[in-house]
Design a protein around this motif. Structure first.
Motif, PDB file in Angstrom:
ATOM      1  N   PRO A   1      -8.069   4.303  -3.320  1.00  0.00           N
ATOM      2  CA  PRO A   1      -7.364   4.002  -4.572  1.00  0.00           C
ATOM      3  C   PRO A   1      -5.861   4.307  -4.491  1.00  0.00           C
ATOM      4  N   ILE A   2      -5.485   5.317  -3.713  1.00  0.00           N
ATOM      5  CA  ILE A   2      -4.065   5.650  -3.559  1.00  0.00           C
ATOM      6  C   ILE A   2      -3.359   4.568  -2.742  1.00  0.00           C
ATOM      7  N   ILE A   3      -4.013   4.105  -1.677  1.00  0.00           N
ATOM      8  CA  ILE A   3      -3.458   2.986  -0.892  1.00  0.00           C
ATOM      9  C   ILE A   3      -3.268   1.768  -1.793  1.00  0.00           C
ATOM     10  N   LYS A   4      -4.270   1.482  -2.603  1.00  0.00           N
ATOM     11  CA  LYS A   4      -4.216   0.309  -3.493  1.00  0.00           C
ATOM     12  C   LYS A   4      -3.053   0.414  -4.469  1.00  0.00           C
ATOM     13  N   ARG A   5      -2.762   1.626  -4.935  1.00  0.00           N
ATOM     14  CA  ARG A   5      -1.708   1.819  -5.926  1.00  0.00           C
ATOM     15  C   ARG A   5      -0.312   1.831  -5.306  1.00  0.00           C
ATOM     16  N   LEU A   6      -0.181   2.390  -4.090  1.00  0.00           N
ATOM     17  CA  LEU A   6       1.141   2.656  -3.540  1.00  0.00           C
ATOM     18  C   LEU A   6       1.642   1.630  -2.528  1.00  0.00           C
ATOM     19  N   VAL A   7       0.724   1.011  -1.811  1.00  0.00           N
ATOM     20  CA  VAL A   7       1.153   0.147  -0.710  1.00  0.00           C
ATOM     21  C   VAL A   7       1.448  -1.261  -1.222  1.00  0.00           C
ATOM     22  N   GLN A   8       2.627  -1.763  -0.861  1.00  0.00           N
ATOM     23  CA  GLN A   8       2.997  -3.143  -1.193  1.00  0.00           C
ATOM     24  C   GLN A   8       3.193  -3.913   0.103  1.00  0.00           C
ATOM     25  N   VAL A   9       2.583  -5.100   0.174  1.00  0.00           N
ATOM     26  CA  VAL A   9       2.679  -5.910   1.398  1.00  0.00           C
ATOM     27  C   VAL A   9       3.089  -7.334   1.022  1.00  0.00           C
ATOM     28  N   PRO A  10       3.785  -8.024   1.936  1.00  0.00           N
ATOM     29  CA  PRO A  10       4.147  -9.418   1.668  1.00  0.00           C
ATOM     30  C   PRO A  10       2.906 -10.291   1.590  1.00  0.00           C
ATOM     31  N   ALA A  11       2.959 -11.292   0.720  1.00  0.00           N
ATOM     32  CA  ALA A  11       1.838 -12.229   0.610  1.00  0.00           C
ATOM     33  C   ALA A  11       1.719 -13.070   1.881  1.00  0.00           C
ATOM     34  N   ASP A  12       0.510 -13.527   2.153  1.00  0.00           N
ATOM     35  CA  ASP A  12       0.224 -14.405   3.291  1.00  0.00           C
ATOM     36  C   ASP A  12       0.689 -13.805   4.615  1.00  0.00           C
ATOM     37  N   SER A  13       0.514 -12.494   4.765  1.00  0.00           N
ATOM     38  CA  SER A  13       0.921 -11.852   6.010  1.00  0.00           C
ATOM     39  C   SER A  13      -0.287 -11.165   6.635  1.00  0.00           C
ATOM     40  N   LEU A  14      -0.128 -10.780   7.899  1.00  0.00           N
ATOM     41  CA  LEU A  14      -1.179 -10.020   8.569  1.00  0.00           C
ATOM     42  C   LEU A  14      -1.390  -8.684   7.862  1.00  0.00           C
ATOM     43  N   ALA A  15      -0.279  -8.113   7.356  1.00  0.00           N
ATOM     44  CA  ALA A  15      -0.366  -6.852   6.628  1.00  0.00           C
ATOM     45  C   ALA A  15      -1.210  -7.004   5.365  1.00  0.00           C
ATOM     46  N   GLU A  16      -1.095  -8.164   4.700  1.00  0.00           N
ATOM     47  CA  GLU A  16      -1.890  -8.387   3.499  1.00  0.00           C
ATOM     48  C   GLU A  16      -3.375  -8.447   3.839  1.00  0.00           C
ATOM     49  N   LYS A  17      -3.708  -9.082   4.961  1.00  0.00           N
ATOM     50  CA  LYS A  17      -5.112  -9.141   5.377  1.00  0.00           C
ATOM     51  C   LYS A  17      -5.639  -7.737   5.675  1.00  0.00           C
TER      52      LYS A  17
END
Length: 321
Positions: free
Chosen positions: A278-294
Motif C-alpha cells: 500500500p505504501i508503494i501504491k501511494r508513493l511511487v509514480q511511474v510514467p504511463a506505458d513504460s516498463l516501470a509501469e508494468k
C-alpha cells in the motif's frame, strides 16, 4: 530454529539420543557438552532460539601502567592479575597475563591499536555458569520441573518454548538477564561518568514467561516478547514480521500435524511485503506505458508470496533496499 551453523563439517550441532536407567532423551547436542540443548524426553519437549538481550557492556578505564593501578572515583586501586596458558594447535602453548580492574578484565591484547584502556563486564563473571540446569531439564517430567531446571541455567538469554504429555504449553526466557541501570550500554562508557551499569543479575523468577495462554498457541521468532520490562534489555530483537506470519498460520489452521509444520517451515509469504505494497501504491509514480509501469502494476497486485518464479519479489526488494 536455534541458528546453529549447518554448513560446517563437523557442525556445531548434531542429533543424539541418550538412554540410561531413568534417562531417555533425544535432540540437538552442542559438540562437547554432556546434555541435550534442545529436544524431548518421554514427558516434555523444549526448543530454543536466541532471545537477543545484551549481556556485555564496555567501559573506558583510567589505568596507570607504571603504578599498576586503576581509578575509581578519587581512589587508585591495584590491578589484579591472572596467568593463563593457552593451547594452540600445532604451535607451542602461549603464556598470557590477564589484568583486571576489579571484576572486569582489561582488553589489553584484544585491541592493541586502541588509544584507551577498556574493560568488559559480562554476566559470566558472576560465577554462576553451570550446566546442571540442562541436566535437570533433560529429566524434567512436568512444567514445575521444567521451571526449576531453567532457573539453574545461566547463559546468554534464550527463548525457550515447552510442551508436555499433559497438554501444557509454555514459554520462558531462560538464561541470565542483568539489572541494567540508566543507559543502554551501546557505547563504551567512561568510568568517571559511570563506573558500572549493572546492579547485579535479575532473579530467574522475573524472566518473562507464559503458561497455557488463552490464544491456545505460543510463537517465537527472535521478536520482542514483553512490552514493558523493569530493566533495559538493550536487546537486538528481530522485527515482528516472522512472528506475525507464524501466528497468522497458527490461527488459520490446525497447526498440530506434520504437514502443517512442513508448510510453516517452508512458507514464503512476506508480512513485511504485504505491509509495504500500500505504501508503494501511494508513493511511487511511474510514467504511463513504460516498463516501470508494468513493474509497478505487478507489484501492487502481488500477494506477497516470494515464489522463485516470480519477478515481483526482486522488484519489491530492490525498491525496499
Amino acid at each position: 530454529d536455534p541458528h546453529m551453523e549447518a554448513t560446517k563439517i563437523p557442525g556445531d550441532f548434531y542429533l543424539v539420543r541418550a538412554k540410561a536407567k531413568d534417562l531417555d532423551v533425544a535432540g540437538g547436542q552442542v559438540a562437547g557438552v554432556p546434555f541435550i540443548a534442545t529436544g524431548y524426553n518421554r514427558h516434555t519437549a523444549w526448543g530454543v532460539t536466541n532471545q537477543g538481550a545484551d549481556v556485555v557492556d564496555i567501559f573506558i578505564e583510567n589505568v596507570d601502567w607504571q603504578k599498576m593501578t586503576y581509578r575509581r572515583g578519587e581512589k587508585d586501586l591495584p590491578l589484579t592479575t591472572r596467568k593463563v596458558t593457552i593451547a594452540v594447535k600445532g604451535q607451542p602453548a602461549q603464556q598470557k597475563t590477564l589484568y583486571y580492574a576489579g571484576r572486569r578484565p582489561l582488553l589489553k591484547d584484544g585491541f592493541p591499536d586502541l588509544k584507551k584502556d577498556v574493560s568488559i563486564d559480562w554476566t559470566g563473571f558472576y560465577g554462576k555458569g553451570h550446566f546442571a540446569g540442562f541436566l535437570a531439564l533433560n529429566r524434567a517430567k512436568s512444567h514445575a520441573e521444567f521451571t526449576a531446571a531453567t532457573d539453574r541455567i545461566y547463559m546468554s538469554p534464550q527463548n525457550m518454548v515447552y510442551a508436555d504429555v499433559d497438554g501444557n504449553i509454555a514459554y520462558r526466557t531462560t538464561g541470565t538477564l542483568v539489572k541494567r541501570m540508566a543507559g543502554s550500554g551501546n557505547y563504551p562508557q567512561p568510568v568517571q561518568v559511570r563506573a558500572t551499569n549493572w546492579e547485579g543479575l535479575i532473579e530467574p523468577d522475573m524472566n518473562p514467561a507464559a503458561l497455557n495462554p488463552s490464544a491456545g498457541f505460543l510463537a517465537s521468532a527472535n521478536n520482542r516478547v514483553v512490552r514493558n520490562f523493569p530493566y533495559e534489555m538493550n536487546a537486538t530483537f528481530a522485527p515482528r514480521f516472522r512472528y506475525e506470519r507464524i501466528a497468522q498460520m497458527l490461527r488459520n489452521g490446525d497447526g498440530s500435524d506434520i504437514k502443517s509444520s512442513m508448510q510453516m517451515q517452508s512458507d514464503t509469504r512476506s508480512v513485511l511485503a504485504l505491509g509495504m505494497i500500500p505504501i508503494i501504491k501511494r508513493l511511487v509514480q511511474v510514467p504511463a506505458d513504460s516498463l516501470a509501469e508494468k513493474a509497478f502494476n505487478r507489484v501492487i497486485n502481488w500477494d506477497g508470496d516470494i515464489r522463485p518464479e516470480l519477478p515481483e519479489p526482486s522488484i519489491y526488494n530492490t525498491w525496499l533496499m
